[in-house]
Design a protein around this motif. Structure first.
Motif, PDB file in Angstrom:
ATOM      1  N   TYR A  84       0.816  -1.194   0.000  1.00 38.85           N
ATOM      2  CA  TYR A  84       0.000   0.000   0.000  1.00 38.85           C
ATOM      3  C   TYR A  84       0.865   1.265   0.000  1.00 38.85           C
ATOM      4  O   TYR A  84       2.083   1.193  -0.045  1.00 38.85           O
ATOM      5  N   LYS A  85       0.247   2.413   0.025  1.00 41.53           N
ATOM      6  CA  LYS A  85       0.960   3.681  -0.118  1.00 41.53           C
ATOM      7  C   LYS A  85       1.651   4.073   1.181  1.00 41.53           C
ATOM      8  O   LYS A  85       1.340   5.101   1.785  1.00 41.53           O
ATOM      9  N   MET A  86       2.574   3.290   1.609  1.00 36.05           N
ATOM     10  CA  MET A  86       3.266   3.593   2.846  1.00 36.05           C
ATOM     11  C   MET A  86       4.593   2.842   2.899  1.00 36.05           C
ATOM     12  O   MET A  86       4.772   1.809   2.252  1.00 36.05           O
ATOM     13  N   HIS A  87       5.512   3.419   3.663  1.00 36.51           N
ATOM     14  CA  HIS A  87       6.783   2.772   3.929  1.00 36.51           C
ATOM     15  C   HIS A  87       6.871   2.481   5.422  1.00 36.51           C
ATOM     16  O   HIS A  87       6.566   3.338   6.254  1.00 36.51           O
ATOM     17  N   ASN A  88       7.263   1.284   5.736  1.00 33.03           N
ATOM     18  CA  ASN A  88       7.389   0.872   7.129  1.00 33.03           C
ATOM     19  C   ASN A  88       8.853   0.884   7.538  1.00 33.03           C
ATOM     20  O   ASN A  88       9.739   0.598   6.723  1.00 33.03           O
ATOM     21  N   ILE A 103       9.322  -8.816   8.391  1.00 33.91           N
ATOM     22  CA  ILE A 103       8.629  -7.719   7.737  1.00 33.91           C
ATOM     23  C   ILE A 103       7.305  -8.239   7.183  1.00 33.91           C
ATOM     24  O   ILE A 103       7.178  -9.420   6.855  1.00 33.91           O
ATOM     25  N   TYR A 104       6.322  -7.351   7.090  1.00 41.54           N
ATOM     26  CA  TYR A 104       4.960  -7.737   6.706  1.00 41.54           C
ATOM     27  C   TYR A 104       4.508  -6.887   5.516  1.00 41.54           C
ATOM     28  O   TYR A 104       3.851  -5.849   5.695  1.00 41.54           O
ATOM     29  N   PRO A 105       4.833  -7.297   4.299  1.00 38.34           N
ATOM     30  CA  PRO A 105       4.533  -6.484   3.115  1.00 38.34           C
ATOM     31  C   PRO A 105       3.058  -6.218   2.871  1.00 38.34           C
ATOM     32  O   PRO A 105       2.715  -5.229   2.222  1.00 38.34           O
ATOM     33  N   ASP A 106       2.169  -7.085   3.349  1.00 41.00           N
ATOM     34  CA  ASP A 106       0.739  -6.860   3.107  1.00 41.00           C
ATOM     35  C   ASP A 106       0.033  -6.306   4.341  1.00 41.00           C
ATOM     36  O   ASP A 106      -1.184  -6.394   4.473  1.00 41.00           O
ATOM     37  N   SER A 107       0.804  -5.709   5.263  1.00 42.59           N
ATOM     38  CA  SER A 107       0.201  -5.172   6.477  1.00 42.59           C
ATOM     39  C   SER A 107      -0.471  -3.829   6.196  1.00 42.59           C
ATOM     40  O   SER A 107      -0.005  -3.030   5.389  1.00 42.59           O
ATOM     41  N   LEU A 108      -1.587  -3.610   6.863  1.00 39.35           N
ATOM     42  CA  LEU A 108      -2.337  -2.367   6.724  1.00 39.35           C
ATOM     43  C   LEU A 108      -3.102  -2.142   8.025  1.00 39.35           C
ATOM     44  O   LEU A 108      -3.655  -3.080   8.598  1.00 39.35           O
ATOM     45  N   ASP A 109      -3.126  -0.904   8.485  1.00 39.88           N
ATOM     46  CA  ASP A 109      -3.795  -0.587   9.745  1.00 39.88           C
ATOM     47  C   ASP A 109      -5.293  -0.451   9.506  1.00 39.88           C
ATOM     48  O   ASP A 109      -5.800   0.632   9.224  1.00 39.88           O
ATOM     49  N   GLU A 181     -12.328  -2.595   0.202  1.00 38.34           N
ATOM     50  CA  GLU A 181     -12.408  -1.219  -0.311  1.00 38.34           C
ATOM     51  C   GLU A 181     -11.268  -0.365   0.246  1.00 38.34           C
ATOM     52  O   GLU A 181     -10.667   0.432  -0.475  1.00 38.34           O
ATOM     53  N   PHE A 182     -10.966  -0.542   1.512  1.00 35.99           N
ATOM     54  CA  PHE A 182      -9.878   0.207   2.151  1.00 35.99           C
ATOM     55  C   PHE A 182      -8.538  -0.116   1.494  1.00 35.99           C
ATOM     56  O   PHE A 182      -7.701   0.765   1.278  1.00 35.99           O
ATOM     57  N   GLU A 183      -8.333  -1.394   1.164  1.00 36.54           N
ATOM     58  CA  GLU A 183      -7.097  -1.807   0.489  1.00 36.54           C
ATOM     59  C   GLU A 183      -6.997  -1.196  -0.907  1.00 36.54           C
ATOM     60  O   GLU A 183      -5.917  -0.735  -1.315  1.00 36.54           O
ATOM     61  N   ILE A 184      -8.099  -1.187  -1.637  1.00 36.06           N
ATOM     62  CA  ILE A 184      -8.087  -0.623  -2.986  1.00 36.06           C
ATOM     63  C   ILE A 184      -7.717   0.853  -2.944  1.00 36.06           C
ATOM     64  O   ILE A 184      -6.966   1.351  -3.786  1.00 36.06           O
ATOM     65  N   TYR A 185      -8.229   1.549  -1.951  1.00 38.54           N
ATOM     66  CA  TYR A 185      -7.925   2.977  -1.821  1.00 38.54           C
ATOM     67  C   TYR A 185      -6.429   3.206  -1.635  1.00 38.54           C
ATOM     68  O   TYR A 185      -5.863   4.178  -2.152  1.00 38.54           O
ATOM     69  N   HIS A 186      -5.768   2.307  -0.922  1.00 39.85           N
ATOM     70  CA  HIS A 186      -4.347   2.493  -0.600  1.00 39.85           C
ATOM     71  C   HIS A 186      -3.403   1.676  -1.491  1.00 39.85           C
ATOM     72  O   HIS A 186      -2.184   1.875  -1.425  1.00 39.85           O
ATOM     73  N   LEU A 187      -3.923   0.785  -2.299  1.00 41.53           N
ATOM     74  CA  LEU A 187      -3.080  -0.158  -3.041  1.00 41.53           C
ATOM     75  C   LEU A 187      -2.062   0.552  -3.931  1.00 41.53           C
ATOM     76  O   LEU A 187      -2.396   1.483  -4.664  1.00 41.53           O
ATOM     77  N   ASP A 188      -0.821   0.093  -3.866  1.00 40.07           N
ATOM     78  CA  ASP A 188       0.234   0.656  -4.710  1.00 40.07           C
ATOM     79  C   ASP A 188       1.291  -0.409  -4.986  1.00 40.07           C
ATOM     80  O   ASP A 188       2.237  -0.589  -4.236  1.00 40.07           O
ATOM     81  N   LEU A 189       1.093  -1.125  -6.092  1.00 42.10           N
ATOM     82  CA  LEU A 189       2.079  -2.107  -6.555  1.00 42.10           C
ATOM     83  C   LEU A 189       2.535  -1.725  -7.961  1.00 42.10           C
ATOM     84  O   LEU A 189       2.780  -2.572  -8.806  1.00 42.10           O
ATOM     85  N   SER A 190       2.656  -0.426  -8.185  1.00 40.40           N
ATOM     86  CA  SER A 190       2.970   0.080  -9.525  1.00 40.40           C
ATOM     87  C   SER A 190       4.370  -0.276  -9.994  1.00 40.40           C
ATOM     88  O   SER A 190       4.672  -0.171 -11.186  1.00 40.40           O
TER      89      SER A 190
END
Length: 232
Positions: A84-88, A103-109, A181-190
């Motif tokens: 998603y659109k974030m760096h951990n 590390i958890y690449p598919d993690s989202l709050d 829906e929340f994931e789609i809003y933040h998804l970024d695998l460009s």
């Protein structure tokens, strides 16, 4: 006298440099495990770097491989991108023989979607309104369309597809829909590409509010995850 002094200084510098070269730099091994919370992805590798907090050294994957995953003792910060659109970031210290990080690449709050400031289209749906979800998957030899219709009646949600007619969503299915829906809003695998592209569209039939996203990574399958839950 001058030549003797010069000889003495030269010998001193040679001995000093030899002693300095013989000082071994203490190192420790770093191991990084990719753990997936929700979406198992096989050999998927999300990029990451390690930054030293003691100096300006930066270690990318190639440099880590070349070093045998050994780092000098010190303080570091691992930075990695999620789906998603974030760096951990994970801060850690190398001070022994081995250090393991997860590390958890598919993690989202997902707790953010409980905040009233974060308005999902599914949450904004009013009684008798409909939310359409369109999914199109296209590749070299395939092209599939899937349409989903979510209607709210009183405080309940009902889904209509080619396979389900007025199926009432239970608590788990509604939670997965909101997470999708929340994931789609933040998804970024460009930064990942394959020959298949999946496009998503959430559309409120009344207000015409929508969100859309394209994904060509072949790694994310939130729509399929939600649809699978409907079998319960």
């Amino acid at each position: 006298m001058t030549s003797k002094l010069y000889l003495f200084i030269s010998l001193f510098l040679i001995l000093f440099n030899c002693k300095k070269e013989n000082i071994a730099i203490k190192k420790g091994e770093i191991r990084i495990n990719e753990t997936y919370i929700k979406y198992g992805t096989g050999n998927f590798k999300r990029p990451y770097i390690i930054e030293s907090k003691d100096n300006s050294e930066i270690y990318n994957l190639k440099r880590l491989v070349d070093s045998g995953y050994n780092l000098p003792h010190g303080n570091y910060k691992l930075v990695y991108a999620s789906f998603y659109k974030m760096h951990n970031e994970i801060e850690f210290t190398i001070n022994n023989n081995k250090k393991t990080l997860d590390i958890y690449p598919d993690s989202l709050d997902y707790s953010q979607i409980k905040d009233t400031k974060c308005c999902l289209l599914i949450d904004e749906l009013k009684p008798k309104e409909t939310l359409y979800i369109y999914s199109n998957l296209s590749g070299c030899f395939s092209n599939f369309n899937k349409d989903v219709k979510i209607t709210k009646r009183d405080s309940n949600y009902y889904i209509n597809t080619n396979y389900y007619k007025n199926k009432k969503l239970n608590a788990k299915q509604l939670r997965l829909l909101r997470e999708f829906e929340f994931e789609i809003y933040h998804l970024d695998l460009s930064d990942f590409f394959c020959t298949t592209t999946e496009k998503y569209l959430f559309l409120n039939s009344t207000s015409k509010a929508f969100i859309s996203k394209s994904n060509s990574s072949c790694w994310y399958y939130g729509f399929g995850h939600f649809m699978q839950s409907l079998k319960e």
